[in-house]
Design an enzyme around this catalytic site. Sequence first.
Site, PDB file in Angstrom:
ATOM      1  N   HIS A  16      40.491  49.218  41.516  1.00  0.00           N
ATOM      2  CA  HIS A  16      39.326  48.375  41.812  1.00  0.00           C
ATOM      3  C   HIS A  16      38.057  48.802  41.060  1.00  0.00           C
ATOM      4  O   HIS A  16      37.285  47.928  40.617  1.00  0.00           O
ATOM      5  CB  HIS A  16      39.088  48.353  43.323  1.00  0.00           C
ATOM      6  CG  HIS A  16      40.307  47.937  44.084  1.00  0.00           C
ATOM      7  ND1 HIS A  16      41.180  48.850  44.650  1.00  0.00           N
ATOM      8  CD2 HIS A  16      40.817  46.726  44.332  1.00  0.00           C
ATOM      9  CE1 HIS A  16      42.180  48.209  45.223  1.00  0.00           C
ATOM     10  NE2 HIS A  16      41.987  46.918  45.056  1.00  0.00           N
ATOM     11  N   GLY A  17      37.841  50.136  40.957  1.00  0.00           N
ATOM     12  CA  GLY A  17      36.634  50.606  40.264  1.00  0.00           C
ATOM     13  C   GLY A  17      36.630  50.158  38.804  1.00  0.00           C
ATOM     14  O   GLY A  17      35.685  49.473  38.356  1.00  0.00           O
ATOM     15  N   THR A  36      49.627  30.683  47.252  1.00  0.00           N
ATOM     16  CA  THR A  36      48.513  31.075  48.127  1.00  0.00           C
ATOM     17  C   THR A  36      47.156  30.739  47.513  1.00  0.00           C
ATOM     18  O   THR A  36      46.304  30.118  48.151  1.00  0.00           O
ATOM     19  CB  THR A  36      48.596  32.590  48.404  1.00  0.00           C
ATOM     20  OG1 THR A  36      49.883  32.849  48.952  1.00  0.00           O
ATOM     21  CG2 THR A  36      47.525  33.042  49.374  1.00  0.00           C
ATOM     22  N   ILE A  37      46.934  31.153  46.276  1.00  0.00           N
ATOM     23  CA  ILE A  37      45.652  30.892  45.615  1.00  0.00           C
ATOM     24  C   ILE A  37      45.623  29.473  45.049  1.00  0.00           C
ATOM     25  O   ILE A  37      44.647  28.740  45.236  1.00  0.00           O
ATOM     26  CB  ILE A  37      45.401  31.927  44.486  1.00  0.00           C
ATOM     27  CG1 ILE A  37      45.375  33.360  45.060  1.00  0.00           C
ATOM     28  CG2 ILE A  37      44.113  31.615  43.727  1.00  0.00           C
ATOM     29  CD1 ILE A  37      44.304  33.654  46.090  1.00  0.00           C
ATOM     30  N   HIS A  76      41.219  42.394  53.888  1.00  0.00           N
ATOM     31  CA  HIS A  76      41.044  43.804  53.556  1.00  0.00           C
ATOM     32  C   HIS A  76      39.755  44.271  54.224  1.00  0.00           C
ATOM     33  O   HIS A  76      38.866  43.464  54.498  1.00  0.00           O
ATOM     34  CB  HIS A  76      40.881  43.989  52.048  1.00  0.00           C
ATOM     35  CG  HIS A  76      41.964  43.368  51.204  1.00  0.00           C
ATOM     36  ND1 HIS A  76      43.261  43.809  51.188  1.00  0.00           N
ATOM     37  CD2 HIS A  76      41.922  42.339  50.316  1.00  0.00           C
ATOM     38  CE1 HIS A  76      43.968  43.095  50.321  1.00  0.00           C
ATOM     39  NE2 HIS A  76      43.184  42.194  49.787  1.00  0.00           N
ATOM     40  N   SER A 133      40.179  40.312  40.947  1.00  0.00           N
ATOM     41  CA  SER A 133      40.966  40.217  42.181  1.00  0.00           C
ATOM     42  C   SER A 133      40.068  40.112  43.408  1.00  0.00           C
ATOM     43  O   SER A 133      38.850  40.256  43.322  1.00  0.00           O
ATOM     44  CB  SER A 133      41.874  41.441  42.307  1.00  0.00           C
ATOM     45  OG  SER A 133      41.101  42.572  42.680  1.00  0.00           O
ATOM     46  N   CYS A 134      40.690  39.869  44.532  1.00  0.00           N
ATOM     47  CA  CYS A 134      39.918  39.606  45.761  1.00  0.00           C
ATOM     48  C   CYS A 134      39.027  40.787  46.138  1.00  0.00           C
ATOM     49  O   CYS A 134      37.828  40.612  46.413  1.00  0.00           O
ATOM     50  CB  CYS A 134      40.868  39.279  46.904  1.00  0.00           C
ATOM     51  SG  CYS A 134      42.210  40.450  47.065  1.00  0.00           S
ATOM     52  N   ASN A 135      39.569  41.988  46.127  1.00  0.00           N
ATOM     53  CA  ASN A 135      38.757  43.157  46.474  1.00  0.00           C
ATOM     54  C   ASN A 135      37.660  43.383  45.441  1.00  0.00           C
ATOM     55  O   ASN A 135      36.525  43.709  45.789  1.00  0.00           O
ATOM     56  CB  ASN A 135      39.638  44.406  46.569  1.00  0.00           C
ATOM     57  CG  ASN A 135      40.383  44.466  47.876  1.00  0.00           C
ATOM     58  OD1 ASN A 135      39.790  44.326  48.949  1.00  0.00           O
ATOM     59  ND2 ASN A 135      41.694  44.638  47.818  1.00  0.00           N
TER      60      ASN A 135
HETATM   61  N1  LIG Z   1      47.339  36.372  47.530  1.00  0.00           N
HETATM   62  C1  LIG Z   1      46.260  37.092  47.358  1.00  0.00           C
HETATM   63  O1  LIG Z   1      45.806  37.755  48.294  1.00  0.00           O
HETATM   64  C2  LIG Z   1      45.542  37.108  46.059  1.00  0.00           C
HETATM   65  C3  LIG Z   1      46.168  36.883  44.870  1.00  0.00           C
HETATM   66  N2  LIG Z   1      45.486  36.971  43.685  1.00  0.00           N
HETATM   67  C4  LIG Z   1      46.159  36.781  42.428  1.00  0.00           C
HETATM   68  O2  LIG Z   1      46.428  35.377  42.257  1.00  0.00           O
HETATM   69  C5  LIG Z   1      47.643  35.189  41.522  1.00  0.00           C
HETATM   70  C6  LIG Z   1      48.576  34.334  42.349  1.00  0.00           C
HETATM   71  O3  LIG Z   1      48.881  35.012  43.556  1.00  0.00           O
HETATM   72  P1  LIG Z   1      49.425  34.239  44.828  1.00  0.00           P
HETATM   73  O4  LIG Z   1      48.785  32.906  44.939  1.00  0.00           O
HETATM   74  O5  LIG Z   1      49.299  35.185  45.957  1.00  0.00           O
HETATM   75  O6  LIG Z   1      50.952  34.073  44.456  1.00  0.00           O
HETATM   76  P2  LIG Z   1      52.036  33.172  45.183  1.00  0.00           P
HETATM   77  O7  LIG Z   1      53.338  33.825  44.969  1.00  0.00           O
HETATM   78  O8  LIG Z   1      51.593  32.813  46.566  1.00  0.00           O
HETATM   79  O9  LIG Z   1      51.991  31.812  44.351  1.00  0.00           O
HETATM   80  C7  LIG Z   1      52.406  31.735  43.011  1.00  0.00           C
HETATM   81  C8  LIG Z   1      52.907  30.328  42.737  1.00  0.00           C
HETATM   82  O10 LIG Z   1      53.302  30.234  41.377  1.00  0.00           O
HETATM   83  C9  LIG Z   1      54.561  29.573  41.288  1.00  0.00           C
HETATM   84  N3  LIG Z   1      55.223  30.081  40.070  1.00  0.00           N
HETATM   85  C10 LIG Z   1      55.953  31.193  39.920  1.00  0.00           C
HETATM   86  N4  LIG Z   1      56.344  31.322  38.626  1.00  0.00           N
HETATM   87  C11 LIG Z   1      55.831  30.267  37.981  1.00  0.00           C
HETATM   88  C12 LIG Z   1      55.893  29.817  36.628  1.00  0.00           C
HETATM   89  N5  LIG Z   1      56.564  30.508  35.707  1.00  0.00           N
HETATM   90  N6  LIG Z   1      55.233  28.669  36.308  1.00  0.00           N
HETATM   91  C13 LIG Z   1      54.562  27.955  37.245  1.00  0.00           C
HETATM   92  N7  LIG Z   1      54.492  28.344  38.539  1.00  0.00           N
HETATM   93  C14 LIG Z   1      55.114  29.475  38.893  1.00  0.00           C
HETATM   94  C15 LIG Z   1      55.271  29.929  42.571  1.00  0.00           C
HETATM   95  O11 LIG Z   1      56.222  28.935  42.883  1.00  0.00           O
HETATM   96  C16 LIG Z   1      54.120  29.934  43.569  1.00  0.00           C
HETATM   97  O12 LIG Z   1      53.907  28.614  44.047  1.00  0.00           O
HETATM   98  C17 LIG Z   1      48.145  36.612  41.204  1.00  0.00           C
HETATM   99  O13 LIG Z   1      47.614  37.004  39.957  1.00  0.00           O
HETATM  100  C18 LIG Z   1      47.513  37.458  42.309  1.00  0.00           C
HETATM  101  O14 LIG Z   1      47.387  38.807  41.963  1.00  0.00           O
HETATM  102  C19 LIG Z   1      44.133  37.197  43.661  1.00  0.00           C
HETATM  103  C20 LIG Z   1      43.439  37.377  44.818  1.00  0.00           C
HETATM  104  C21 LIG Z   1      44.103  37.411  46.093  1.00  0.00           C
HETATM  105  O1  LIG Z   2      44.058  40.811  44.558  1.00  0.00           O
HETATM  106  C1  LIG Z   2      44.416  41.325  45.607  1.00  0.00           C
HETATM  107  O2  LIG Z   2      44.206  42.616  45.919  1.00  0.00           O
HETATM  108  P1  LIG Z   2      43.438  43.701  45.023  1.00  0.00           P
HETATM  109  O3  LIG Z   2      42.006  43.233  44.918  1.00  0.00           O
HETATM  110  O4  LIG Z   2      43.554  44.951  45.795  1.00  0.00           O
HETATM  111  O5  LIG Z   2      44.105  43.750  43.680  1.00  0.00           O
HETATM  112  C2  LIG Z   2      45.219  40.493  46.550  1.00  0.00           C
HETATM  113  O6  LIG Z   2      45.076  40.920  47.875  1.00  0.00           O
HETATM  114  C3  LIG Z   2      46.663  40.530  46.119  1.00  0.00           C
HETATM  115  O7  LIG Z   2      47.136  41.797  46.344  1.00  0.00           O
HETATM  116  P2  LIG Z   2      48.701  42.154  46.336  1.00  0.00           P
HETATM  117  O8  LIG Z   2      48.981  42.685  44.949  1.00  0.00           O
HETATM  118  O9  LIG Z   2      48.837  43.196  47.398  1.00  0.00           O
HETATM  119  O10 LIG Z   2      49.469  40.880  46.659  1.00  0.00           O
END
Ligand SMILES: NC(=O)C1=CN([C@@H]2O[C@H](COP(=O)(O)OP(=O)(O)OC[C@H]3O[C@@H](n4cnc5c(N)ncnc54)[C@H](O)[C@@H]3O)[C@@H](O)[C@H]2O)C=CC1
Ligand SMILES: O=C(OP(=O)(O)O)[C@H](O)COP(=O)(O)O
Length: 341
Positions: free
Chosen positions: A194-195, A11-12, A220, A139-141
């Site tokens: 978050h705080g 996603t990110i 959110h 994080s996003c929030n």
């Molecule tokens: N989705 C959201 O709303 C938000 C996520 N984040 C943070 O961003 C980070 C990533 O989150 P997402 O993109 O949502 O996760 P996601 O699950 O959508 O993507 C993670 C990617 O990493 C790959 N992956 C998994 N294990 C791996 C490894 N060992 N080596 C290389 N690639 C690997 C997966 O195949 C997947 O493509 C997390 O720390 C999350 O908390 C931050 C803000 C918002």
């Molecule tokens: O960084 C996020 O939220 P957060 O700012 O509440 O930690 C993203 O929405 C990911 O949240 P998740 O842990 O519910 O996938």
Amino acid sequence: MIKVAINGFGTIGKRVADAVAAQPDMEVIGVSKTSVSAEAYIAKERGYPLYIADLSKRETFEKAGIEVAGDVEAMLKAADIVVDATPGGVGEKNRPIYERLGKKAIFQGGEDHEVAGFSFNAHANYKEAEKHQFARVVSCNSTGLVRIIHALDQAFGVARVRAVMVRRAADPDDVKRGPVDAIVLNPATIPSHHGPDVNTVLPHINIVTLAMIVPTTFMHMHSIQMDLKKETTREEVLKVFENHSRIGLVRKATGIKSNAQLREYTQDLGRPRTDLWENGVFEESVSILDGKEFYCFQAIHQEADVVPENIDCIRALMGTVKDPQESIRMTNEALGLVAIG
Ligand SMILES: NC(=O)C1=CN([C@@H]2O[C@H](COP(=O)(O)OP(=O)(O)OC[C@H]3O[C@@H](n4cnc5c(N)ncnc54)[C@H](O)[C@@H]3O)[C@@H](O)[C@H]2O)C=CC1
Ligand SMILES: O=C(OP(=O)(O)O)[C@H](O)COP(=O)(O)O
């Protein structure tokens, strides 16, 4: 050109990769996946060299028509800097590899502050990044909170913040997660993370946050109250937001009063993946009571707001652009980020 590797193309990661590719001073030298998926086909379609964590899976990828450029270590060796966008907790496990290879790395908000020892927001602490090997984009929030708190703190001083986060349950493609029919306290204890997370970037801010999860997937919603140090007016506060390139105003005249209508709006604007990279502050909600009490609602698109912050963090860690405003301008221009409102 800064050579950027994206470890974790989810996603990110896929959004950061497209944002890197759009910048005049950066190139994507590779992205990584662990298994064949729709996102692996997107990497191929975009022309990003695809690396995999476990080379024994090479045949599975190649049978699916996806060329493998090598293993993750080869990708990292070719990079100046890595954006680690693996699932929360995996970044911590990856850190020793970045240390061993002497690579700069950016972690995401799913990791603890201690993984990088430095948490980042472009408007708040860009200049502090240069002395670090690692940074964590909050994080996003927390990014949404830091932007608005920092803006009002610079303008009027912030004595204290109380905020409630109504969190989306899952990302739109995350079919396995819930809740489907519940409002879940997340957590039931106070404060939510978050705080303290805001304090990793803005340590002097008195803030308490509460959070709950509702059965939606897109954005959110924050209900925020701040006590300001100086008296001001609603008009002055709106001016601060109008002058901030990553705070957008959802104008009263649009009639938008929900995340769903805001999503339709970003879609109609032609934003890639409907992304709202900026905070979406609802103009009608912006209120000042007794001169110093500020209130508002803001929408935060969880998949998008951290993306421009990752781009600025790359320049900040590399030390190639010293002025935060110049980096923010470059990032916004390359993305086509003109804040709504
Ligand atoms: N989705 C959201 O709303 C938000 C996520 N984040 C943070 O961003 C980070 C990533 O989150 P997402 O993109 O949502 O996760 P996601 O699950 O959508 O993507 C993670 C990617 O990493 C790959 N992956 C998994 N294990 C791996 C490894 N060992 N080596 C290389 N690639 C690997 C997966 O195949 C997947 O493509 C997390 O720390 C999350 O908390 C931050 C803000 C918002
Ligand atoms: O960084 C996020 O939220 P957060 O700012 O509440 O930690 C993203 O929405 C990911 O949240 P998740 O842990 O519910 O996938």
